[in-house]
Design a protein around this motif. Structure first.
Motif, PDB file in Angstrom:
ATOM      1  N   MET A 124       0.759  -1.306  -0.107  1.00 58.50           N
ATOM      2  CA  MET A 124       0.126  -0.173  -0.096  1.00 58.50           C
ATOM      3  C   MET A 124       0.620   1.025  -0.092  1.00 58.50           C
ATOM      4  O   MET A 124       0.393   2.076  -0.064  1.00 58.50           O
ATOM      5  CB  MET A 124      -0.773   0.019   0.787  1.00 58.50           C
ATOM      6  CG  MET A 124      -1.815  -1.048   1.292  1.00 58.50           C
ATOM      7  SD  MET A 124      -3.766  -0.481   0.006  1.00 58.50           S
ATOM      8  CE  MET A 124      -3.783   0.680   1.352  1.00 58.50           C
ATOM      9  N   ALA A 125       2.350   1.319  -0.490  1.00 59.09           N
ATOM     10  CA  ALA A 125       2.961   2.610   0.176  1.00 59.09           C
ATOM     11  C   ALA A 125       3.030   2.889  -1.312  1.00 59.09           C
ATOM     12  O   ALA A 125       2.981   2.557  -2.297  1.00 59.09           O
ATOM     13  CB  ALA A 125       4.503   1.425   0.491  1.00 59.09           C
ATOM     14  N   PRO A 126       3.280   4.489  -0.526  1.00 59.48           N
ATOM     15  CA  PRO A 126       3.344   5.297   0.565  1.00 59.48           C
ATOM     16  C   PRO A 126       1.997   5.343   1.619  1.00 59.48           C
ATOM     17  O   PRO A 126       0.818   5.640   0.969  1.00 59.48           O
ATOM     18  CB  PRO A 126       3.829   6.720  -0.040  1.00 59.48           C
ATOM     19  CG  PRO A 126       3.123   6.830  -1.316  1.00 59.48           C
ATOM     20  CD  PRO A 126       2.886   5.641  -1.833  1.00 59.48           C
ATOM     21  N   CYS A 127       2.274   4.715   2.915  1.00 58.05           N
ATOM     22  CA  CYS A 127       1.299   4.648   3.723  1.00 58.05           C
ATOM     23  C   CYS A 127       1.714   4.668   5.070  1.00 58.05           C
ATOM     24  O   CYS A 127       2.921   5.371   5.504  1.00 58.05           O
ATOM     25  CB  CYS A 127       0.003   3.077   3.794  1.00 58.05           C
ATOM     26  SG  CYS A 127       1.123   2.158   3.661  1.00 58.05           S
ATOM     27  N   ILE A 128       1.448   5.526   6.194  1.00 60.28           N
ATOM     28  CA  ILE A 128       1.017   5.932   7.109  1.00 60.28           C
ATOM     29  C   ILE A 128       0.924   3.808   7.473  1.00 60.28           C
ATOM     30  O   ILE A 128      -0.442   3.337   7.978  1.00 60.28           O
ATOM     31  CB  ILE A 128       0.568   6.743   8.266  1.00 60.28           C
ATOM     32  CG1 ILE A 128       0.499   8.107   7.298  1.00 60.28           C
ATOM     33  CG2 ILE A 128       0.295   6.633   9.173  1.00 60.28           C
ATOM     34  CD1 ILE A 128       2.270   8.662   7.415  1.00 60.28           C
ATOM     35  N   LEU A 129       1.251   3.371   8.536  1.00 58.48           N
ATOM     36  CA  LEU A 129       1.182   2.273   9.915  1.00 58.48           C
ATOM     37  C   LEU A 129       1.455   2.891  11.119  1.00 58.48           C
ATOM     38  O   LEU A 129       2.250   3.158  11.635  1.00 58.48           O
ATOM     39  CB  LEU A 129       2.256   1.199   9.228  1.00 58.48           C
ATOM     40  CG  LEU A 129       2.255   0.089   9.996  1.00 58.48           C
ATOM     41  CD1 LEU A 129       1.116  -0.806   9.663  1.00 58.48           C
ATOM     42  CD2 LEU A 129       3.257  -1.086   9.662  1.00 58.48           C
ATOM     43  N   TRP A 130       0.237   2.626  11.218  1.00 61.99           N
ATOM     44  CA  TRP A 130      -0.055   2.896  12.674  1.00 61.99           C
ATOM     45  C   TRP A 130       0.384   2.008  13.872  1.00 61.99           C
ATOM     46  O   TRP A 130      -1.067   1.176  13.880  1.00 61.99           O
ATOM     47  CB  TRP A 130      -1.275   3.763  13.056  1.00 61.99           C
ATOM     48  CG  TRP A 130      -2.274   4.659  14.595  1.00 61.99           C
ATOM     49  CD1 TRP A 130      -0.703   4.988  15.651  1.00 61.99           C
ATOM     50  CD2 TRP A 130      -2.789   5.007  14.261  1.00 61.99           C
ATOM     51  NE1 TRP A 130      -1.712   5.174  16.310  1.00 61.99           N
ATOM     52  CE2 TRP A 130      -3.107   4.675  15.424  1.00 61.99           C
ATOM     53  CE3 TRP A 130      -4.248   4.621  14.104  1.00 61.99           C
ATOM     54  CZ2 TRP A 130      -4.480   5.314  16.374  1.00 61.99           C
ATOM     55  CZ3 TRP A 130      -5.413   4.963  14.397  1.00 61.99           C
ATOM     56  CH2 TRP A 130      -5.419   5.166  16.184  1.00 61.99           C
ATOM     57  N   ILE A 131       0.741   1.855  15.035  1.00 63.71           N
ATOM     58  CA  ILE A 131       0.833   1.074  16.111  1.00 63.71           C
ATOM     59  C   ILE A 131       0.024   1.705  16.947  1.00 63.71           C
ATOM     60  O   ILE A 131       0.733   1.937  17.701  1.00 63.71           O
ATOM     61  CB  ILE A 131       2.210  -0.212  16.308  1.00 63.71           C
ATOM     62  CG1 ILE A 131       2.305  -0.592  14.545  1.00 63.71           C
ATOM     63  CG2 ILE A 131       1.954  -0.981  17.321  1.00 63.71           C
ATOM     64  CD1 ILE A 131       3.715  -1.438  15.326  1.00 63.71           C
ATOM     65  N   ASP A 132      -0.656   1.020  17.496  1.00 63.10           N
ATOM     66  CA  ASP A 132      -1.830   1.871  18.689  1.00 63.10           C
ATOM     67  C   ASP A 132      -1.331   0.997  20.386  1.00 63.10           C
ATOM     68  O   ASP A 132      -1.646  -0.089  19.694  1.00 63.10           O
ATOM     69  CB  ASP A 132      -3.253   1.968  18.523  1.00 63.10           C
ATOM     70  CG  ASP A 132      -4.078   2.881  19.454  1.00 63.10           C
ATOM     71  OD1 ASP A 132      -2.810   3.822  20.443  1.00 63.10           O
ATOM     72  OD2 ASP A 132      -4.405   2.913  19.646  1.00 63.10           O
ATOM     73  N   GLU A 133      -1.248   1.714  20.931  1.00 56.97           N
ATOM     74  CA  GLU A 133      -1.379   1.015  22.170  1.00 56.97           C
ATOM     75  C   GLU A 133       0.569   0.216  22.238  1.00 56.97           C
ATOM     76  O   GLU A 133      -0.061  -0.835  22.854  1.00 56.97           O
ATOM     77  CB  GLU A 133      -2.163   0.222  22.768  1.00 56.97           C
ATOM     78  CG  GLU A 133      -3.392   1.495  23.066  1.00 56.97           C
ATOM     79  CD  GLU A 133      -4.261   0.954  23.912  1.00 56.97           C
ATOM     80  OE1 GLU A 133      -4.894   0.087  23.729  1.00 56.97           O
ATOM     81  OE2 GLU A 133      -5.157   1.608  24.367  1.00 56.97           O
ATOM     82  N   ILE A 134       1.377   0.163  22.172  1.00 65.00           N
ATOM     83  CA  ILE A 134       2.761  -0.573  21.725  1.00 65.00           C
ATOM     84  C   ILE A 134       3.136  -1.124  22.446  1.00 65.00           C
ATOM     85  O   ILE A 134       3.521  -1.570  23.126  1.00 65.00           O
ATOM     86  CB  ILE A 134       3.164   0.325  20.548  1.00 65.00           C
ATOM     87  CG1 ILE A 134       4.776  -1.101  19.975  1.00 65.00           C
ATOM     88  CG2 ILE A 134       3.816   1.350  21.302  1.00 65.00           C
ATOM     89  CD1 ILE A 134       4.949  -0.435  18.904  1.00 65.00           C
ATOM     90  N   ASP A 135       2.903  -0.348  23.820  1.00 61.03           N
ATOM     91  CA  ASP A 135       3.106  -0.626  25.533  1.00 61.03           C
ATOM     92  C   ASP A 135       2.012  -1.961  25.664  1.00 61.03           C
ATOM     93  O   ASP A 135       2.692  -2.455  26.771  1.00 61.03           O
ATOM     94  CB  ASP A 135       3.154   0.795  26.240  1.00 61.03           C
ATOM     95  CG  ASP A 135       2.172   1.501  26.171  1.00 61.03           C
ATOM     96  OD1 ASP A 135       1.154   1.102  24.892  1.00 61.03           O
ATOM     97  OD2 ASP A 135       1.332   2.343  26.755  1.00 61.03           O
ATOM     98  N   LYS A 136       0.880  -1.657  25.258  1.00 58.12           N
ATOM     99  CA  LYS A 136       0.146  -2.600  25.697  1.00 58.12           C
ATOM    100  C   LYS A 136       0.953  -4.136  25.252  1.00 58.12           C
ATOM    101  O   LYS A 136       0.479  -5.410  25.320  1.00 58.12           O
ATOM    102  CB  LYS A 136      -1.584  -2.590  25.719  1.00 58.12           C
ATOM    103  CG  LYS A 136      -1.986  -1.479  26.205  1.00 58.12           C
ATOM    104  CD  LYS A 136      -3.097  -1.721  27.216  1.00 58.12           C
ATOM    105  CE  LYS A 136      -3.255  -0.610  28.207  1.00 58.12           C
ATOM    106  NZ  LYS A 136      -3.752   0.699  27.492  1.00 58.12           N
ATOM    107  N   ALA A 137       1.144  -4.145  23.854  1.00 51.94           N
ATOM    108  CA  ALA A 137       0.923  -5.366  23.195  1.00 51.94           C
ATOM    109  C   ALA A 137       2.500  -5.749  23.935  1.00 51.94           C
ATOM    110  O   ALA A 137       2.375  -6.912  23.407  1.00 51.94           O
ATOM    111  CB  ALA A 137       0.949  -4.922  21.289  1.00 51.94           C
ATOM    112  N   PHE A 138       3.305  -5.676  23.529  1.00 57.89           N
ATOM    113  CA  PHE A 138       5.002  -5.188  24.030  1.00 57.89           C
ATOM    114  C   PHE A 138       5.454  -4.971  25.265  1.00 57.89           C
ATOM    115  O   PHE A 138       6.715  -5.260  25.620  1.00 57.89           O
ATOM    116  CB  PHE A 138       6.171  -5.373  23.030  1.00 57.89           C
ATOM    117  CG  PHE A 138       5.419  -5.704  21.647  1.00 57.89           C
ATOM    118  CD1 PHE A 138       4.902  -6.515  21.487  1.00 57.89           C
ATOM    119  CD2 PHE A 138       5.337  -4.320  20.552  1.00 57.89           C
ATOM    120  CE1 PHE A 138       4.962  -7.086  19.605  1.00 57.89           C
ATOM    121  CE2 PHE A 138       4.794  -5.086  19.126  1.00 57.89           C
ATOM    122  CZ  PHE A 138       4.939  -5.982  18.536  1.00 57.89           C
TER     123      PHE A 138
END
Ligand code: ATP
Length: 264
Positions: free
Chosen positions: A108-122
């Motif tokens: 899909m690039a160019p695109c913005i990949l947004w990882i929300d709440e990365i602290d909760k995931a890792f």
């Protein structure tokens, strides 16, 4: 279309722009500078594409708003990655799903990949067993350090202390921004911005509001404007004096306390 149906990657609509973001000037200036890297001249100049940014801050400080404003002002689709959904049952399945998801984002690039709440995931809070989450993280980290595609990663987190240190090392994110609760000047712009957007005729006593909203997040300031509008509507007037902000300033932190209790 296929993205919209996907579980792991969700396409997010956005009509937010940097003008919707009050305060956070250093972050906005930095983003404006990084945006330039996507031009042909920058490519000829040899400017490397930015990898991504980590936004850390308490609830309601505008992290989601900024992610949306980046996508919209850079004219790129915003893809939200739900890390929790990467964790699959079978051995090796999570890593496979991670690689496949990254490939789909790159397509899909160019695109913005947004990882929300990365602290909760890792952050090791039990959403997956430690081993699987370590391996998924390793996949993401390798991708980030080797990445040359125009996928710009925006990760958001409430705190930095639980984040795995390898995520914070140089070569992963271009920059890490701490979004603090807004200063007096920033609160001023946020209040004005929401008033302008919703009810420009409404006059509130801004000085009184600023005195009484110390410690408010952007989301809580927006809520104060809404409270003032409810009051003005009920009273059929366009002028709201300082005492109303006093009432709402007691109300909003109360709702925050309630939320914190619910979450704990
Ligand atoms: P969470 O950690 O809970 O996900 P967040 O930091 O992502 O919170 P947002 O969802 O971006 O916070 O904020 C909620 C709403 O509060 C925004 O949609 C916006 O209306 C308002 N808001 C927050 N910060 C700002 C700001 N700096 N300027 C203008 N509005 C703001």
């Amino acid at each position: 279309q296929s993205i919209a149906r996907s579980e792991v990657l969700e396409y997010c609509k956005t009509n937010k722009s940097p003008n919707d973001v009050g305060g956070l000037q250093i972050l906005k200036d930095w983003l404006k500078q990084r945006k330039q890297a996507f031009s042909e001249e920058a490519k000829d100049f040899g400017l490397p594409l930015p990898k991504g940014v980590l936004l850390v801050g308490p609830q309601g400080t505008g992290k989601t708003l900024v992610a949306k404003a980046i996508a919209n002002s850079w004219s790129m689709p915003l893809l939200r990655l739900d890390v929790g959904r990467l964790f699959a049952g079978l051995v090796g399945a999570s890593e496979a799903r991670t690689r496949e998801t990254i490939q789909r984002a790159e397509a899909m690039a160019p695109c913005i990949l947004w990882i929300d709440e990365i602290d909760k995931a890792f952050g090791g809070d039990g959403r997956s067993d430690g081993g699987t989450s370590q391996r998924v993280l390793a996949n993401i980290l390798t991708w980030m350090s080797e990445k040359t595609s125009s996928v710009f990663l925006v990760a958001t987190a409430n705190g930095i202390d639980k984040l795995p240190p390898e995520l914070l090392r140089k070569g992963r994110f271009d920059e890490i921004f701490m979004l603090e609760l807004p200063s007096r000047n920033e609160r001023h712009s946020i209040l004005e911005l929401h008033l302008q957007k919703r009810r420009p005729n409404l006059k509130i006593d801004l000085n009184a509001a600023l005195d009484r909203t110390e410690g408010f997040s952007g989301a809580e300031l927006e809520q104060s404007v809404i409270e003032a509008m409810y009051f003005a509507f009920a009273e059929k007037r366009e002028l709201v004096e300082g005492d109303l902000i006093l009432a709402t300033s007691q109300l909003v932190p109360l709702s925050r306390t309630a939320r914190e209790q619910l979450e704990s």
